[in-house]
Scaffold this motif. Structure first.
Motif, PDB file in Angstrom:
ATOM      1  N   ASN A 107      40.225  19.449  16.121  1.00 50.96           N
ATOM      2  CA  ASN A 107      41.312  18.503  15.867  1.00 50.96           C
ATOM      3  C   ASN A 107      40.770  17.088  16.086  1.00 50.96           C
ATOM      4  OD1 ASN A 107      43.527  16.811  15.930  1.00 50.96           O
ATOM      5  ND2 ASN A 107      44.797  18.169  17.161  1.00 50.96           N
ATOM      6  N   SER A 108      40.616  16.347  14.979  1.00 50.98           N
ATOM      7  CA  SER A 108      39.991  15.022  15.060  1.00 50.98           C
ATOM      8  C   SER A 108      40.886  13.991  15.750  1.00 50.98           C
ATOM      9  CB  SER A 108      39.613  14.524  13.664  1.00 50.98           C
ATOM     10  OG  SER A 108      40.762  14.448  12.850  1.00 50.98           O
ATOM     11  N   GLN A 109      42.137  14.358  16.043  1.00 52.03           N
ATOM     12  CA  GLN A 109      43.022  13.438  16.771  1.00 52.03           C
ATOM     13  C   GLN A 109      42.727  13.457  18.284  1.00 52.03           C
ATOM     14  OE1 GLN A 109      45.269  11.419  15.047  1.00 52.03           O
ATOM     15  NE2 GLN A 109      44.099  12.297  13.366  1.00 52.03           N
ATOM     16  N   LEU A 110      41.946  14.442  18.713  1.00 50.70           N
ATOM     17  CA  LEU A 110      41.613  14.541  20.133  1.00 50.70           C
ATOM     18  C   LEU A 110      40.255  13.902  20.390  1.00 50.70           C
ATOM     19  CD1 LEU A 110      42.635  18.273  20.759  1.00 50.70           C
ATOM     20  CD2 LEU A 110      43.918  16.244  21.443  1.00 50.70           C
ATOM     21  N   TRP A 111      40.129  13.244  21.545  1.00 50.04           N
ATOM     22  CA  TRP A 111      38.865  12.592  21.923  1.00 50.04           C
ATOM     23  C   TRP A 111      38.287  13.176  23.207  1.00 50.04           C
ATOM     24  CZ3 TRP A 111      36.511   8.977  18.897  1.00 50.04           C
ATOM     25  CH2 TRP A 111      37.279   8.423  17.874  1.00 50.04           C
ATOM     26  N   THR A 112      39.031  14.063  23.859  1.00 54.17           N
ATOM     27  CA  THR A 112      38.662  14.513  25.194  1.00 54.17           C
ATOM     28  C   THR A 112      39.148  15.941  25.400  1.00 54.17           C
ATOM     29  OG1 THR A 112      39.171  14.142  27.547  1.00 54.17           O
ATOM     30  CG2 THR A 112      40.754  13.300  25.978  1.00 54.17           C
ATOM     31  N   LEU A 113      38.647  16.599  26.446  1.00 54.28           N
ATOM     32  CA  LEU A 113      39.085  17.959  26.801  1.00 54.28           C
ATOM     33  C   LEU A 113      40.093  17.916  27.950  1.00 54.28           C
ATOM     34  CD1 LEU A 113      35.559  19.672  26.702  1.00 54.28           C
ATOM     35  CD2 LEU A 113      37.351  19.838  24.964  1.00 54.28           C
ATOM     36  N   LEU A 114      40.685  16.763  28.165  1.00 51.00           N
ATOM     37  CA  LEU A 114      41.611  16.573  29.288  1.00 51.00           C
ATOM     38  C   LEU A 114      42.739  17.609  29.287  1.00 51.00           C
ATOM     39  CD1 LEU A 114      42.594  14.749  31.666  1.00 51.00           C
ATOM     40  CD2 LEU A 114      43.919  13.476  29.982  1.00 51.00           C
ATOM     41  N   HIS A 115      43.258  17.942  28.100  1.00 48.67           N
ATOM     42  CA  HIS A 115      44.407  18.852  28.015  1.00 48.67           C
ATOM     43  C   HIS A 115      44.062  20.274  28.455  1.00 48.67           C
ATOM     44  CE1 HIS A 115      42.137  19.206  24.308  1.00 48.67           C
ATOM     45  NE2 HIS A 115      42.780  20.298  23.987  1.00 48.67           N
ATOM     46  N   LEU A 116      42.755  20.582  28.575  1.00 48.74           N
ATOM     47  CA  LEU A 116      42.349  21.924  29.019  1.00 48.74           C
ATOM     48  C   LEU A 116      41.880  21.931  30.479  1.00 48.74           C
ATOM     49  CD1 LEU A 116      40.333  23.062  25.870  1.00 48.74           C
ATOM     50  CD2 LEU A 116      42.659  23.696  26.500  1.00 48.74           C
ATOM     51  N   LYS A 117      41.849  20.758  31.091  1.00 45.64           N
ATOM     52  CA  LYS A 117      41.262  20.647  32.433  1.00 45.64           C
ATOM     53  C   LYS A 117      41.972  21.536  33.456  1.00 45.64           C
ATOM     54  CE  LYS A 117      39.895  17.287  35.941  1.00 45.64           C
ATOM     55  NZ  LYS A 117      39.910  15.874  36.357  1.00 45.64           N
ATOM     56  N   TYR A 118      43.280  21.667  33.348  1.00 49.45           N
ATOM     57  CA  TYR A 118      44.039  22.424  34.351  1.00 49.45           C
ATOM     58  C   TYR A 118      44.479  23.798  33.844  1.00 49.45           C
ATOM     59  CZ  TYR A 118      43.948  17.858  36.471  1.00 49.45           C
ATOM     60  OH  TYR A 118      43.506  16.661  36.996  1.00 49.45           O
ATOM     61  N   ARG A 119      43.981  24.206  32.674  1.00 53.20           N
ATOM     62  CA  ARG A 119      44.288  25.558  32.166  1.00 53.20           C
ATOM     63  C   ARG A 119      43.101  26.464  32.472  1.00 53.20           C
ATOM     64  NH1 ARG A 119      46.544  26.274  26.253  1.00 53.20           N
ATOM     65  NH2 ARG A 119      46.832  28.350  27.135  1.00 53.20           N
ATOM     66  N   LYS A 120      43.039  27.004  33.673  1.00 51.70           N
ATOM     67  CA  LYS A 120      41.879  27.789  34.078  1.00 51.70           C
ATOM     68  C   LYS A 120      41.847  29.163  33.413  1.00 51.70           C
ATOM     69  CE  LYS A 120      39.504  25.102  36.607  1.00 51.70           C
ATOM     70  NZ  LYS A 120      38.482  24.417  35.857  1.00 51.70           N
ATOM     71  N   HIS A 121      43.024  29.740  33.127  1.00 46.28           N
ATOM     72  CA  HIS A 121      43.078  31.088  32.553  1.00 46.28           C
ATOM     73  C   HIS A 121      43.813  31.038  31.218  1.00 46.28           C
ATOM     74  CE1 HIS A 121      41.500  33.134  36.131  1.00 46.28           C
ATOM     75  NE2 HIS A 121      42.121  32.177  36.797  1.00 46.28           N
ATOM     76  N   ILE A 122      43.124  31.435  30.178  1.00 51.58           N
ATOM     77  CA  ILE A 122      43.718  31.493  28.831  1.00 51.58           C
ATOM     78  C   ILE A 122      43.865  32.971  28.487  1.00 51.58           C
ATOM     79  CG2 ILE A 122      43.547  30.690  26.453  1.00 51.58           C
ATOM     80  CD1 ILE A 122      43.280  28.388  28.450  1.00 51.58           C
TER      81      ILE A 122
END
Length: 336
Positions: A54-69
């Motif tokens: 997704n080219s609208q994202l610049w960082t992995l911040l949104h996954l930082k606190y999702r430890k278990h998928i």
């Protein structure tokens, strides 16, 4: 530091895909049929865990606190050879330039480089076959079916390599942040001490005829960065994605320009020999303090095989000339 808290270029997550649904061992029964044959359907596939660019994202911040998928399991098969529903896929959107690695082995699984590109990170378990598949002339009423296969569970490291047209390479205090703040709308933190820039800053640089290119201010290299000294190793990987490297050496360096350039060059060569094949430019910064005679003298110290320009971001000296050099280098590299 505000900019640092929002830029996350490394996350470690546990990914568990869905278990496949069990096949059904149902035997057909209705008002007119007391002893029908097998009609158990197959189980559904377990949910995949998928990465999507997704080219609208610049960082992995949104996954930082999702430890278990965790993806959903597949549904069980049922009568009338009905197949169970597939488990819902878990789609993780990531910026282009994200590399997925196995956390235990360090092996690169794949990388996402384009907007909209999707790849399966951990596939869901296959659904079990219903008893309908096991009928034969000798076994006309099989009363068994396959269980679904288990999903996969693995720890994954996601690393982001910044995508930019030109990367700024230089020691701390070489004037990289100042240049970016002058030629683009980016507002990097600027101060005269090492590692002011703790994360890559990206800026869109306007050029002639409404054209533009992306410039990345990569955190300062120090000698020994390629061996993991300081913060260098984490930062060097951001340079891998840039198509042109702009080396920046300040005019007030204690070494010669050639020496400073060679140290930077050697760090890149040690980290990844492919980096040094990229087009290279050299900007001698803070040159507003030089008179014409001193500048001519310093020009004799510049490496012979690299285009160079004396600039001053503060005084605006030769900034357009630098943009012209960068634009030419980007387009000659893209044409290869």
């Amino acid at each position: 530091m505000a900019q640092g808290s929002n830029f996350v270029d490394y996350v470690k997550v546990c990914c568990r895909s869905g278990k496949g649904g069990a096949g059904s061992a149902h035997l057909h029964r209705d008002k007119t049929t007391m002893k029908g044959g097998p009609d158990g359907g197959d189980g559904g596939r377990g949910g995949h865990i998928i990465l999507k660019g997704n080219s609208q994202l610049w960082t992995l911040l949104h996954l930082k606190y999702r430890k278990h998928i965790i993806a959903e399991p597949g549904g069980s098969g049922s009568s009338a050879t009905s197949t169970g529903a597939d488990g819902k896929d878990e789609i993780l959107e990531v910026p282009p330039g994200t590399v997925a690695k196995d956390a235990e082995t360090g092996e690169i699984i794949f990388e996402i480089t384009e907007d909209g590109e999707t790849k399966i990170l951990t596939p869901g378990g296959k659904g079990g076959l219903g008893n309908w598949h096991f009928r034969s002339s000798t076994q006309q009423t099989p009363r068994f079916a396959q269980p679904g296969l288990a999903g996969q569970e693995r720890w994954i490291i996601l690393e982001l390599k910044v995508l930019a047209d030109v990367g700024l390479v230089g020691f701390p205090n070489a004037g990289k942040s100042t240049l970016l703040s002058v030629v683009s709308a980016a507002k990097p933190e600027i101060a005269n001490y090492p590692f002011t820039t703790l994360v890559p800053n990206l800026g869109i640089v306007g050029y002639r005829d409404n054209k533009s290119f992306v410039m990345a201010d990569i955190p300062g290299i120090i000698e020994g960065a390629s061996e993991g000294k300081g913060l260098g190793y984490r930062f060097l990987r951001h340079i891998e994605r840039n198509s042109v490297l702009l080396f920046m050496v300040p005019a007030d360096t204690e070494r010669t320009i050639e020496e400073e350039y060679q140290i930077l060059y050697k760090e890149l060569l040690t980290f990844n020999p492919e980096l040094v094949d990229k087009p290279k430019l050299l900007a001698i910064t803070k040159s507003d303090m030089l008179d014409a005679e001193l500048e001519a003298e310093m020009a004799l110290q510049v490496p012979k095989n690299i285009p160079h320009v004396f600039i001053s971001s503060v005084a605006g000296k030769n900034i357009m000339q630098l943009k012209d050099m960068i634009w030419t280098a980007i387009n000659s590299y893209d044409a290869i």
